[in-house]
Design a protein around this motif. Structure first.
Motif, PDB file in Angstrom:
ATOM      1  N   VAL A 142      43.780   6.301 -26.338  1.00 52.37           N
ATOM      2  CA  VAL A 142      42.912   5.943 -25.208  1.00 52.37           C
ATOM      3  C   VAL A 142      41.645   6.791 -25.270  1.00 52.37           C
ATOM      4  CG1 VAL A 142      42.719   5.951 -22.690  1.00 52.37           C
ATOM      5  CG2 VAL A 142      44.829   5.183 -23.772  1.00 52.37           C
ATOM      6  N   ASP A 143      41.830   8.063 -25.611  1.00 49.19           N
ATOM      7  CA  ASP A 143      40.694   8.973 -25.725  1.00 49.19           C
ATOM      8  C   ASP A 143      39.715   8.479 -26.791  1.00 49.19           C
ATOM      9  OD1 ASP A 143      39.926  11.281 -24.399  1.00 49.19           O
ATOM     10  OD2 ASP A 143      40.146  12.444 -26.250  1.00 49.19           O
ATOM     11  N   LEU A 144      40.272   8.073 -27.913  1.00 49.92           N
ATOM     12  CA  LEU A 144      39.441   7.573 -29.017  1.00 49.92           C
ATOM     13  C   LEU A 144      38.669   6.327 -28.562  1.00 49.92           C
ATOM     14  CD1 LEU A 144      38.828   7.689 -32.162  1.00 49.92           C
ATOM     15  CD2 LEU A 144      40.627   5.983 -32.375  1.00 49.92           C
ATOM     16  N   LEU A 145      39.392   5.433 -27.915  1.00 46.67           N
ATOM     17  CA  LEU A 145      38.758   4.187 -27.470  1.00 46.67           C
ATOM     18  C   LEU A 145      37.674   4.488 -26.428  1.00 46.67           C
ATOM     19  CD1 LEU A 145      41.887   1.853 -27.146  1.00 46.67           C
ATOM     20  CD2 LEU A 145      40.275   2.017 -29.036  1.00 46.67           C
ATOM     21  N   ALA A 146      37.993   5.470 -25.549  1.00 44.93           N
ATOM     22  CA  ALA A 146      37.053   5.784 -24.473  1.00 44.93           C
ATOM     23  C   ALA A 146      35.756   6.389 -24.998  1.00 44.93           C
ATOM     24  CB  ALA A 146      37.707   6.734 -23.471  1.00 44.93           C
ATOM     25  N   HIS A 147      35.787   6.869 -26.225  1.00 46.31           N
ATOM     26  CA  HIS A 147      34.567   7.479 -26.776  1.00 46.31           C
ATOM     27  C   HIS A 147      33.953   6.655 -27.891  1.00 46.31           C
ATOM     28  CE1 HIS A 147      36.242  10.951 -24.602  1.00 46.31           C
ATOM     29  NE2 HIS A 147      34.971  11.136 -24.348  1.00 46.31           N
ATOM     30  N   SER A 148      34.329   5.396 -27.993  1.00 47.93           N
ATOM     31  CA  SER A 148      33.784   4.601 -29.092  1.00 47.93           C
ATOM     32  C   SER A 148      32.896   3.468 -28.608  1.00 47.93           C
ATOM     33  CB  SER A 148      34.922   4.052 -29.962  1.00 47.93           C
ATOM     34  OG  SER A 148      35.828   3.334 -29.172  1.00 47.93           O
ATOM     35  N   HIS A 149      32.452   3.553 -27.323  1.00 45.76           N
ATOM     36  CA  HIS A 149      31.610   2.478 -26.796  1.00 45.76           C
ATOM     37  C   HIS A 149      30.282   2.357 -27.532  1.00 45.76           C
ATOM     38  CE1 HIS A 149      30.480   6.127 -24.667  1.00 45.76           C
ATOM     39  NE2 HIS A 149      29.283   5.593 -24.568  1.00 45.76           N
ATOM     40  N   TRP A 150      29.817   3.470 -28.150  1.00 46.54           N
ATOM     41  CA  TRP A 150      28.528   3.422 -28.844  1.00 46.54           C
ATOM     42  C   TRP A 150      28.558   2.477 -30.049  1.00 46.54           C
ATOM     43  CZ3 TRP A 150      28.786   4.796 -33.900  1.00 46.54           C
ATOM     44  CH2 TRP A 150      29.872   5.591 -34.279  1.00 46.54           C
ATOM     45  N   MET A 151      29.793   2.119 -30.497  1.00 44.13           N
ATOM     46  CA  MET A 151      29.872   1.208 -31.634  1.00 44.13           C
ATOM     47  C   MET A 151      29.545  -0.227 -31.228  1.00 44.13           C
ATOM     48  SD  MET A 151      32.932   2.424 -34.090  1.00 44.13           S
ATOM     49  CE  MET A 151      34.301   2.262 -33.004  1.00 44.13           C
ATOM     50  N   ASN A 182      36.752 -20.233 -32.549  1.00 40.80           N
ATOM     51  CA  ASN A 182      37.176 -18.905 -32.106  1.00 40.80           C
ATOM     52  C   ASN A 182      35.976 -18.255 -31.439  1.00 40.80           C
ATOM     53  OD1 ASN A 182      38.549 -16.447 -31.805  1.00 40.80           O
ATOM     54  ND2 ASN A 182      37.669 -15.683 -33.713  1.00 40.80           N
ATOM     55  N   LEU A 183      36.033 -18.106 -30.129  1.00 45.47           N
ATOM     56  CA  LEU A 183      34.898 -17.564 -29.369  1.00 45.47           C
ATOM     57  C   LEU A 183      35.065 -16.052 -29.242  1.00 45.47           C
ATOM     58  CD1 LEU A 183      32.394 -17.910 -27.581  1.00 45.47           C
ATOM     59  CD2 LEU A 183      33.908 -18.575 -25.711  1.00 45.47           C
ATOM     60  N   GLU A 184      34.180 -15.309 -29.893  1.00 47.50           N
ATOM     61  CA  GLU A 184      34.268 -13.843 -29.832  1.00 47.50           C
ATOM     62  C   GLU A 184      33.634 -13.352 -28.530  1.00 47.50           C
ATOM     63  OE1 GLU A 184      32.473 -13.420 -33.585  1.00 47.50           O
ATOM     64  OE2 GLU A 184      34.367 -13.101 -34.634  1.00 47.50           O
ATOM     65  N   VAL A 185      34.416 -12.643 -27.753  1.00 47.68           N
ATOM     66  CA  VAL A 185      33.933 -12.095 -26.476  1.00 47.68           C
ATOM     67  C   VAL A 185      33.962 -10.579 -26.634  1.00 47.68           C
ATOM     68  CG1 VAL A 185      34.317 -12.048 -23.968  1.00 47.68           C
ATOM     69  CG2 VAL A 185      34.882 -14.098 -25.273  1.00 47.68           C
ATOM     70  N   ASP A 186      32.953 -10.067 -27.294  1.00 50.46           N
ATOM     71  CA  ASP A 186      33.015  -8.674 -27.752  1.00 50.46           C
ATOM     72  C   ASP A 186      31.682  -7.942 -27.626  1.00 50.46           C
ATOM     73  OD1 ASP A 186      31.510  -9.869 -29.686  1.00 50.46           O
ATOM     74  OD2 ASP A 186      32.689  -9.167 -31.391  1.00 50.46           O
ATOM     75  N   GLY A 187      30.725  -8.520 -26.929  1.00 50.89           N
ATOM     76  CA  GLY A 187      29.430  -7.845 -26.781  1.00 50.89           C
ATOM     77  C   GLY A 187      28.709  -7.664 -28.099  1.00 50.89           C
ATOM     78  N   GLY A 188      29.163  -8.350 -29.132  1.00 52.81           N
ATOM     79  CA  GLY A 188      28.512  -8.229 -30.445  1.00 52.81           C
ATOM     80  C   GLY A 188      29.083  -7.119 -31.306  1.00 52.81           C
ATOM     81  N   SER A 189      30.192  -6.512 -30.880  1.00 52.56           N
ATOM     82  CA  SER A 189      30.730  -5.380 -31.661  1.00 52.56           C
ATOM     83  C   SER A 189      31.152  -5.809 -33.057  1.00 52.56           C
ATOM     84  CB  SER A 189      31.905  -4.730 -30.930  1.00 52.56           C
ATOM     85  OG  SER A 189      32.948  -5.663 -30.749  1.00 52.56           O
ATOM     86  N   SER A 190      31.507  -7.086 -33.211  1.00 51.19           N
ATOM     87  CA  SER A 190      31.937  -7.546 -34.534  1.00 51.19           C
ATOM     88  C   SER A 190      30.756  -7.673 -35.486  1.00 51.19           C
ATOM     89  CB  SER A 190      32.652  -8.885 -34.420  1.00 51.19           C
ATOM     90  OG  SER A 190      31.860  -9.809 -33.704  1.00 51.19           O
ATOM     91  N   LEU A 191      29.544  -7.664 -34.946  1.00 45.79           N
ATOM     92  CA  LEU A 191      28.360  -7.824 -35.789  1.00 45.79           C
ATOM     93  C   LEU A 191      27.721  -6.495 -36.136  1.00 45.79           C
ATOM     94  CD1 LEU A 191      26.636 -10.700 -33.812  1.00 45.79           C
ATOM     95  CD2 LEU A 191      27.872 -10.899 -35.970  1.00 45.79           C
ATOM     96  N   SER A 192      27.973  -5.487 -35.329  1.00 47.63           N
ATOM     97  CA  SER A 192      27.178  -4.281 -35.441  1.00 47.63           C
ATOM     98  C   SER A 192      28.008  -3.041 -35.164  1.00 47.63           C
ATOM     99  CB  SER A 192      26.046  -4.347 -34.406  1.00 47.63           C
ATOM    100  OG  SER A 192      25.485  -3.094 -34.205  1.00 47.63           O
ATOM    101  N   LYS A 193      27.590  -1.949 -35.719  1.00 43.91           N
ATOM    102  CA  LYS A 193      28.231  -0.674 -35.396  1.00 43.91           C
ATOM    103  C   LYS A 193      27.468   0.032 -34.286  1.00 43.91           C
ATOM    104  CE  LYS A 193      31.770  -0.613 -37.999  1.00 43.91           C
ATOM    105  NZ  LYS A 193      33.035  -0.896 -37.337  1.00 43.91           N
TER     106      LYS A 193
END
Ligand SMILES: CCCCCCC/C=C/C(=O)SCCNC(=O)CCNC(=O)[C@H](O)C(C)(C)COP(=O)(O)OP(=O)(O)OC[C@H]1O[C@@H](n2cnc3c(N)ncnc32)[C@H](O)[C@@H]1OP(=O)(O)O
Ligand SMILES: NC(=O)C1=CN([C@@H]2O[C@H](COP(=O)(O)OP(=O)(O)OC[C@H]3O[C@@H](n4cnc5c(N)ncnc54)[C@H](OP(=O)(O)O)[C@@H]3O)[C@@H](O)[C@H]2O)C=CC1
Length: 251
Positions: A142-151, A182-193
């Motif tokens: 959870v900690d890791l996920l909570a700090h990976s929003h910049w990706m 397949n509709l990606e609902v990911d804010g574009g995270s799959s396209l960019s880091k």
């Protein structure tokens, strides 16, 4: 009504009960699923099969039960929640493989079942979502996920309501000509880091241009209306953070 989607007999029984009780089955949303975290190097054959069985076989069981029990004769809409898998899912290879299998199964079913009274079947692939599911993970994860929003290009996680909105759209007549996607609902995270936090200036001399998140639709089913998610404290802290940003920024 108890349901284990891994059990094909139980899946058929539940669909039959619904049709008996309501006289119809307009839509099926396959949301059940999950996994545990494990590097592939430590994953056993049994662990791999368990996650594939839950997600891929379980989704097949539900789709087949809906087809046999009602939709084959009357049509209907199916939406399956998968996960964003474009670049694989490190530490969750089993679920990535299963979800990719579902996406491909969906394409085939769209072709084969479309002629059955216009059945439409699609997937929604969430990126990281602040959801009840996070309570399944260890604090360090959870900690890791909570700090990976910049990706994420939007610099934030998604919300349950944003995933629900996409599901509602695909089930509705507004999506009447959308089938097998397949509709990606990911804010574009799959396209960019994304940009590491604090690094925006490097790319934008005028500063960050990340749009402020205010939720959608405004004031109703948005992040500000969410009081608490049944998830670890850190996830709820993130929610509070979004709310604070929304309040303090000009749009
Ligand atoms: C880096 C970011 C990645 C993000 C991923 C994408 C974002 C997705 C987010 C979400 O999906 S939100 C959460 C949704 N909910 C869940 O994930 C549910 C949580 N998991 C579970 O409930 C269970 O683990 C399961 C997947 C349902 C499996 O449970 P089941 O009871 O069927 O299996 P078990 O008997 O417990 O185990 C069988 C077998 O599997 C192996 N195994 C199980 N747990 C682990 C583990 N933690 N690590 C390694 N291996 C594991 C093991 O071989 C088990 O067999 P035995 O050894 O026990 O005989
Ligand atoms: N949150 C996120 O970031 C993401 C989530 N997803 C996917 O979205 C979906 C919803 O996840 P989320 O709400 O976050 O997590 P939850 O863990 O809260 O929801 C998963 C649901 O699946 C149900 N379920 C699990 N196994 C079975 C089974 N064998 N038969 C019937 N039901 C079962 C669980 O029921 P019970 O509680 O009774 O065990 C639970 O209600 C899942 O498929 C998840 O993998 C995908 C990408 C990202």
């Amino acid at each position: 009504m108890l349901l284990n989607i891994r059990d094909a007999t139980m899946a058929s029984q539940v669909i039959q009960d619904i049709v008996t009780r309501h006289g119809k089955l307009n839509g099926l949303v396959n949301n059940a699923g999950g996994q545990f975290m494990s590097p592939a190097s430590q994953l056993t054959s049994k662990g791999f099969s368990t996650v594939v069985d839950l997600n891929l076989n379980g989704t097949f069981n539900m789709c087949k039960a809906a087809f046999d029990g009602y939709m084959g004769e009357h049509g209907g809409q199916i939406v399956t929640i998968v996960a964003e898998t474009r670049n694989g899912i490190p530490r969750a290879m089993h679920t990535g493989a299963a979800r990719a299998g579902i996406i491909n199964m969906t394409k085939t079913l769209a072709i084969e079942w479309g002629p059955y009274n216009g059945i439409r079947i699609n997937c929604v692939a969430p990126g990281l979502i602040i959801s009840s599911g996070m309570k399944n993970y260890h604090e360090t994860m959870v900690d890791l996920l909570a700090h990976s929003h910049w990706m994420n290009p939007t610099s934030r996680y998604g919300t349950e309501s944003e995933v629900s909105a996409s599901v509602a759209f695909l089930l509705s007549p507004a999506a009447s000509y959308i089938n097998g996607v397949n509709l990606e609902v990911d804010g574009g995270s799959s396209l960019s880091k994304g940009n590491p936090e604090g690094d925006e200036l490097k790319y934008n001399p005028e500063g960050s241009r990340h749009p402020v998140y205010v939720g959608w639709p405004e004031g109703v089913d948005n992040v500000h209306g969410i009081k608490q998610v049944d998830a670890p404290a850190k996830i709820n802290e993130l929610l509070e953070k979004y709310k604070a940003i929304g309040r303090s920024s000009k749009i």
